[in-house]
Each structure stands twice: as C-alpha cells, then as structure tokens.
Write a protein that holds these residues in place. Sequence first.
Motif, short mmCIF file in Angstrom:
data_model
loop_
_atom_site.label_atom_id
_atom_site.label_comp_id
_atom_site.label_asym_id
_atom_site.label_seq_id
_atom_site.Cartn_x
_atom_site.Cartn_y
_atom_site.Cartn_z
N PRO A 75 0.80 -1.23 0.00
CA PRO A 75 0.00 0.00 0.00
C PRO A 75 0.83 1.28 0.00
N ILE A 76 1.91 1.33 0.77
CA ILE A 76 2.71 2.56 0.84
C ILE A 76 3.42 2.83 -0.48
N ILE A 77 3.83 1.80 -1.19
CA ILE A 77 4.46 1.97 -2.50
C ILE A 77 3.43 2.47 -3.51
N SER A 78 2.23 1.94 -3.41
CA SER A 78 1.13 2.41 -4.26
C SER A 78 0.86 3.88 -4.01
N ALA A 79 0.86 4.28 -2.74
CA ALA A 79 0.61 5.67 -2.38
C ALA A 79 1.64 6.60 -3.02
N ILE A 80 2.91 6.23 -2.92
CA ILE A 80 3.99 7.03 -3.51
C ILE A 80 3.81 7.12 -5.03
N ARG A 81 3.52 5.99 -5.66
CA ARG A 81 3.32 5.93 -7.12
C ARG A 81 2.15 6.79 -7.55
N GLU A 82 1.04 6.67 -6.85
CA GLU A 82 -0.16 7.42 -7.23
C GLU A 82 0.04 8.93 -7.10
N VAL A 83 0.73 9.37 -6.05
CA VAL A 83 0.99 10.80 -5.88
C VAL A 83 1.82 11.31 -7.06
N GLN A 84 2.83 10.55 -7.45
CA GLN A 84 3.66 10.94 -8.60
C GLN A 84 2.84 10.97 -9.89
N GLU A 85 2.03 9.93 -10.12
CA GLU A 85 1.25 9.83 -11.36
C GLU A 85 0.18 10.91 -11.46
N GLU A 86 -0.58 11.12 -10.39
CA GLU A 86 -1.75 12.00 -10.47
C GLU A 86 -1.43 13.48 -10.37
N ILE A 87 -0.42 13.84 -9.56
CA ILE A 87 -0.14 15.28 -9.39
C ILE A 87 1.32 15.65 -9.60
N GLY A 88 2.17 14.68 -9.95
CA GLY A 88 3.56 14.97 -10.25
C GLY A 88 4.41 15.38 -9.06
N MET A 122 -1.61 10.20 5.61
CA MET A 122 -1.43 11.64 5.70
C MET A 122 -0.06 11.97 5.13
N CYS A 123 0.04 13.13 4.50
CA CYS A 123 1.32 13.59 3.98
C CYS A 123 1.42 15.10 4.22
N LYS A 124 2.21 15.47 5.22
CA LYS A 124 2.41 16.89 5.52
C LYS A 124 3.68 17.33 4.81
N ILE A 125 3.51 18.19 3.82
CA ILE A 125 4.64 18.60 3.01
C ILE A 125 4.33 19.98 2.41
N ASN A 126 5.32 20.80 2.31
CA ASN A 126 5.11 22.10 1.67
C ASN A 126 5.41 21.97 0.18
N PHE A 127 4.57 22.58 -0.62
CA PHE A 127 4.67 22.49 -2.08
C PHE A 127 3.97 23.69 -2.68
N TYR A 128 4.20 23.92 -3.95
CA TYR A 128 3.51 24.98 -4.68
C TYR A 128 2.46 24.34 -5.57
N VAL A 129 1.21 24.74 -5.40
CA VAL A 129 0.12 24.15 -6.19
C VAL A 129 0.40 24.35 -7.68
N ASN A 130 0.92 25.52 -8.05
CA ASN A 130 1.18 25.80 -9.47
C ASN A 130 2.25 24.90 -10.07
N SER A 131 3.05 24.25 -9.23
CA SER A 131 4.11 23.37 -9.74
C SER A 131 3.62 21.94 -9.96
N LEU A 132 2.41 21.62 -9.53
CA LEU A 132 1.88 20.27 -9.69
C LEU A 132 1.53 20.01 -11.15
N LYS A 133 1.76 18.80 -11.59
CA LYS A 133 1.45 18.39 -12.96
C LYS A 133 0.35 17.34 -12.89
N ILE A 134 -0.89 17.77 -13.10
CA ILE A 134 -2.01 16.86 -12.93
C ILE A 134 -2.17 15.92 -14.13
#
Length: 179
Positions: A75-88, A122-134
């Motif tokens: 499950p945790i590997i899937s979570a990492i993969r999905e975050v990369q795939e869906e929002i970059g 849960m994933c607490k992380i700082n990021f810029y919404v404009n930098s996400l690649k959906i």
Amino acid sequence: MDEYIDILNEVGEPNGTTCLKSEAHKKGFFHASAHIWIFNNKKEVLIQKRASNKDTFPNLWDVSVAGHISADEKPIISAIREVQEEIGLSIKQHNLYYIGTSKKRIEHNKDLIDYELHYIYMCKINFYVNSLKIQEEEVAEVNLISIQNLINLVHSNESNFVPHGKSYFKMVFDAIKQY
C-alpha cells in the motif's frame, strides 16, 4: 487505466487471486486502494476534482490523491506511485503517515460495484500548487482549502464532495488536526 489488482478476503488480506480492475468492479470483488491526504504547515489541504470521464463520482471533489493498489504491491508503494502519477509530486515513505483503513461498498449500477478497502495516509509537506502536474485522465483540477473550510464543505447538504462517510472523514480530519 486497467491494471491487475489483488482480490481480498473479508478481512482484507489477498486471497491469492488477481484480476483486472474492470473485472473486480463489474463483479464486485473486494480489493484495495490507497488514499493520500496532502496538507501543508498551514493545515491547508490539497483536494482534487475528479475528471469528467471517471466511472465513479465524475466532477466531484475528493481526497488529494487516490488509486488502486496493483497486484503484489505494498500500500505505501502504491501511495507514492499514485501521488507521482496523479499530481507529479515526488514523495518518500518518510513523508507518509498511515492512519488506518476504511471499508466501503457502493453499487453504482449493476455493472459497477466498487467494494474497497482504503489504506489512508497523511502527507504533511510544503509544495507549490502551481508546480503540480495533474494527470488529466484522472484529475480535472486541484485546490488548497483550509481544514475548517473542508470540514464545512464535506458536511454541507449541497456538498459536491465524494461521499466517503462520516467515520472516514472523522478519522481524516482528526488526524490532520493532530498532525
């Protein structure tokens, strides 16, 4: 995208069989997904609007990222993969905090029965919404919303949010507030 997934027994363990996600949904087989709630230091939560072509809950707002767990995938590997795939967004295991599972069965129609065990992170992380690649096939748009506004949105009678259920949302909101 159709992919092979593990079929689960009633207690959420793989039963030794796999099938395509489309077949699991057609036959109502119990299977797993990962849900990742991403938020920043200001407790602003990233939410996504599901793409209009989705089989389930098109055009509704939902968890930051969610996706099926592939066959033989943790499950945790899937979570990492999905975050990369869906929002970059690139995250690591140490960015994820597991809070529990939620079991849900929804019969959308006779050929689409979604019976899932959600592994919730849960994933607490700082990021810029404009930098996400959906990923446009999955996500129409993303937005940051304060935790209080999200709670109000989800509990609104006119909510355009995927109905995950009161106990699911209580677990998520309590975790975000405490994190």
